[in-house]
Design an enzyme around this catalytic site. Structure first.
Site, mmCIF file in Angstrom:
data_model
loop_
_atom_site.group_PDB
_atom_site.id
_atom_site.type_symbol
_atom_site.label_atom_id
_atom_site.label_comp_id
_atom_site.label_asym_id
_atom_site.label_seq_id
_atom_site.Cartn_x
_atom_site.Cartn_y
_atom_site.Cartn_z
ATOM 1 N N HIS A 170 -26.826 26.837 0.298
ATOM 2 C CA HIS A 170 -28.132 26.645 0.954
ATOM 3 C C HIS A 170 -27.953 26.939 2.444
ATOM 4 C CE1 HIS A 170 -29.975 24.628 -2.574
ATOM 5 N NE2 HIS A 170 -28.743 24.211 -2.789
ATOM 6 N N LEU A 171 -28.590 28.002 2.912
ATOM 7 C CA LEU A 171 -28.442 28.365 4.333
ATOM 8 C C LEU A 171 -29.554 27.801 5.210
ATOM 9 C CD1 LEU A 171 -27.121 32.067 4.320
ATOM 10 C CD2 LEU A 171 -25.842 29.958 4.707
ATOM 11 N N ARG A 172 -30.597 27.249 4.593
ATOM 12 C CA ARG A 172 -31.670 26.535 5.320
ATOM 13 C C ARG A 172 -32.472 27.401 6.281
ATOM 14 N NH1 ARG A 172 -31.046 22.966 1.562
ATOM 15 N NH2 ARG A 172 -29.646 21.232 1.955
ATOM 16 N N ASP A 196 -22.225 24.542 -3.804
ATOM 17 C CA ASP A 196 -23.528 23.887 -3.572
ATOM 18 C C ASP A 196 -23.593 23.363 -2.126
ATOM 19 O OD1 ASP A 196 -26.080 22.913 -3.774
ATOM 20 O OD2 ASP A 196 -25.644 21.450 -5.344
ATOM 21 N N HIS A 236 -23.458 29.582 -4.784
ATOM 22 C CA HIS A 236 -24.430 28.474 -4.649
ATOM 23 C C HIS A 236 -24.371 27.890 -3.237
ATOM 24 C CE1 HIS A 236 -26.788 25.237 -6.961
ATOM 25 N NE2 HIS A 236 -27.083 25.177 -5.677
ATOM 26 N N HIS A 256 -31.372 24.815 -12.177
ATOM 27 C CA HIS A 256 -31.008 23.468 -11.734
ATOM 28 C C HIS A 256 -31.525 22.559 -12.846
ATOM 29 C CE1 HIS A 256 -31.113 19.992 -8.763
ATOM 30 N NE2 HIS A 256 -31.935 19.583 -9.698
HETATM 31 O O1 DOR Z 1 -27.645 17.913 -3.837
HETATM 32 C C1 DOR Z 1 -28.412 18.851 -3.814
HETATM 33 N N1 DOR Z 1 -28.851 19.389 -2.652
HETATM 34 N N2 DOR Z 1 -28.825 19.373 -4.959
HETATM 35 C C2 DOR Z 1 -29.774 20.316 -5.024
HETATM 36 O O2 DOR Z 1 -30.104 20.737 -6.097
HETATM 37 C C3 DOR Z 1 -30.423 20.796 -3.800
HETATM 38 C C4 DOR Z 1 -29.572 20.602 -2.626
HETATM 39 C C5 DOR Z 1 -30.310 20.776 -1.321
HETATM 40 O O3 DOR Z 1 -31.046 21.738 -1.178
HETATM 41 O O4 DOR Z 1 -30.099 19.934 -0.427
HETATM 42 ZN ZN ZN Z 2 -29.336 22.257 -7.578
#
Ligand code: DOR
Ligand code: ZN
Length: 438
Positions: free
Chosen positions: A78-80, A319, A76, A193
């Site tokens: 997020h690489l943006r 995350d 989990h 989610h």
């Molecule tokens: O805290 C979070 N940030 N929860 C998410 O589901 C998305 C994530 C984000 O992309 O920043």
């Molecule tokens: Zn999430």
């Protein structure tokens, strides 16, 4: 000193000697040597290599009795990239992963544009091959902005290891049902989610004592469990694999546990922040502790610990959600949800081991072979023929978390200053050392 190298290919023969080799899947624990050949684990064992044999290796790494474990698989992240490069990109995000002992990341599709076409997926794969320090896999979106389903078949063929709309839930039950049907055919997980947006209703922290104290809108715990209950009802006849992302509430855990007891193919993950922190951390309008799902109560936190112990929670995932200060230094209501986690997932998880809550093998399984099984990866274990994705870890070295030193472009973490135990000395991907701190 911390040092990074991009993986250089797999044609070298490397030997790791005098290592405490631990494989959580097989239960292996030996003091011995391990050989890497063509990027894969060639052999391992006690007193495996003589001095003469060592001469035939391109590189010999003396592990000085430290732990040699499978690299962490963080499902989990997020690489943006594409689209939000001010917060992170594939280079900086995988650099952060390497520093954290993470050898495979599964990136979430809420990029800009989202990973809802084969072209965007190919862009990430291509860039990761060129500038990535670690392996990058992708979930693809289930829906296109909630309007209709993506072409899950084409996305799977192009390499998506699962499907999710993370960042947002799939609110439309018909779409979720069809996604389960498609995913059952493709044999990949649908990851949710879990948040009923009508119930969460624009809230920014957990609904309860703290939201009343700070006088900000809360998110009821039911927003999560109602969605998980719905999904499990939808799943009942379909034989798909349902994975619940970042669980945070007692009710959710109870529902997952009951589904597992009934033999359903349900798995779930928890983040270190949800088993270490509570809503107390947002006191004083601390936006560094604002994330979605929000930090909950002590009762929920203890329930996460119990579920890690009894196996209801299969996986620990970070995350990793980088947001730079422009999005975080705002009033609590407006600040972005999310914290970075790649560089803290291992030491924070090790708190469960050092405090006696989980045994070492059981903890490491939740970071390596268990996530590997969920995404169908052959990594995450020490086995002849497996990818030589490894971490050399000093289990007892004390490290104070310093957010300023993160390799990530973003420093948004509520754990700055925390004393942890466990230092990544070396991260190895396909037999290549991509990171050292020696
Ligand atoms: O805290 C979070 N940030 N929860 C998410 O589901 C998305 C994530 C984000 O992309 O920043
Ligand atoms: Zn999430």
């Amino acid at each position: 000193m911390k040092k990074w190298n991009l993986p250089a290919g797999s044609d070298r023969k490397v030997a790791f000697i005098d290592a405490r080799i631990v494989d959580p899947e097989s239960g292996l624990e030996i003091l011995g040597d391990l050989v890497v050949h063509e990027g894969r684990i060639g052999d391992f064992g006690e007193s495996l290599l003589s001095d003469v044999e060592l001469k035939s290796f391109d590189e010999v790494i003396n592990c000085a009795g430290h732990l040699l474990i499978p690299g962490i698989i963080d499902i989990h992240v997020h690489l943006r990239d594409p689209g939000q490069l001010q917060n992170e990109d594939i280079h900086s995000g995988t650099k952060s992963a390497a520093a954290g002992g993470v050898t495979t990341v599964v990136c979430q599709p809420n990029t800009d544009p989202p990973i809802d076409t084969v072209e965007t997926l190919a862009y990430i794969q291509d860039k990761a091959n060129k500038v990535g320090f670690v392996n990058v896999l992708c979930y693809a979106s289930i829906t296109r902005g909630g309007r209709d389903l993506t072409d899950m078949f084409a996305l799977h063929k192009a390499g998506a290891v699962g499907f999710t709309d993370d960042g947002l839930p799939v609110m439309n039950s018909l779409f979720m049902r069809q996604a389960f049907l498609n995913a059952a055919f493709l044999k990949v997980p649908v990851a949710q989610h879990a948040e009923d947006l009508n119930l969460s209703d624009g809230g920014c922290i957990n609904e309860g004592v703290m939201s009343h104290k700070l006088n900000v809108p809360g998110i009821t715990h039911l927003a999560e469990s109602v969605m998980v209950a719905r999904d499990i009802l939808l799943l009942e006849q379909l034989n798909a694999h349902y994975h619940v992302l970042h669980v945070s509430t007692k009710k959710t855990v109870e529902i997952v546990r009951a589904a597992k007891d009934r033999g359903m193919k349900v798995t779930c993950e928890v983040t270190p922040h949800h088993f270490l922190l509570t809503e107390e951390a947002v006191d004083g309008y601390n936006t560094a502790a604002k994330m979605n799902p929000p930090l909950r109560t002590e009762e929920d936190r203890l329930c996460m610990i119990g579920a890690l112990k009894d196996g209801t929670i299969d996986v620990i995932a970070s995350d990793h959600a980088p947001h730079n200060e422009v999005y975080k230094e705002l009033p609590l209501k407006e600040a972005a949800f999310g914290i970075v986690g790649l560089e803290t997932i291992l030491p924070l998880s090790l708190e469960l081991y050092h405090s006696g809550i989980l045994g070492l093998h059981s903890l490491l399984a939740k970071l390596t072979c268990n996530p590997a099984k969920i995404i169908g990866s052959e990594a995450g274990r020490i086995k002849v023929g497996s990818p030589a994705d490894l971490v050399l870890l000093d289990l007892d070295s004390e490290v104070r978390i310093n957010t300023k030193q993160f390799a990530s472009k973003s420093k948004n973490s509520p754990f700055g200053g925390r004393k942890t135990k466990g230092k990544v000395l070396r991260t190895i991907v396909g037999g290549n050392t991509v990171y050292t701190d020696i």
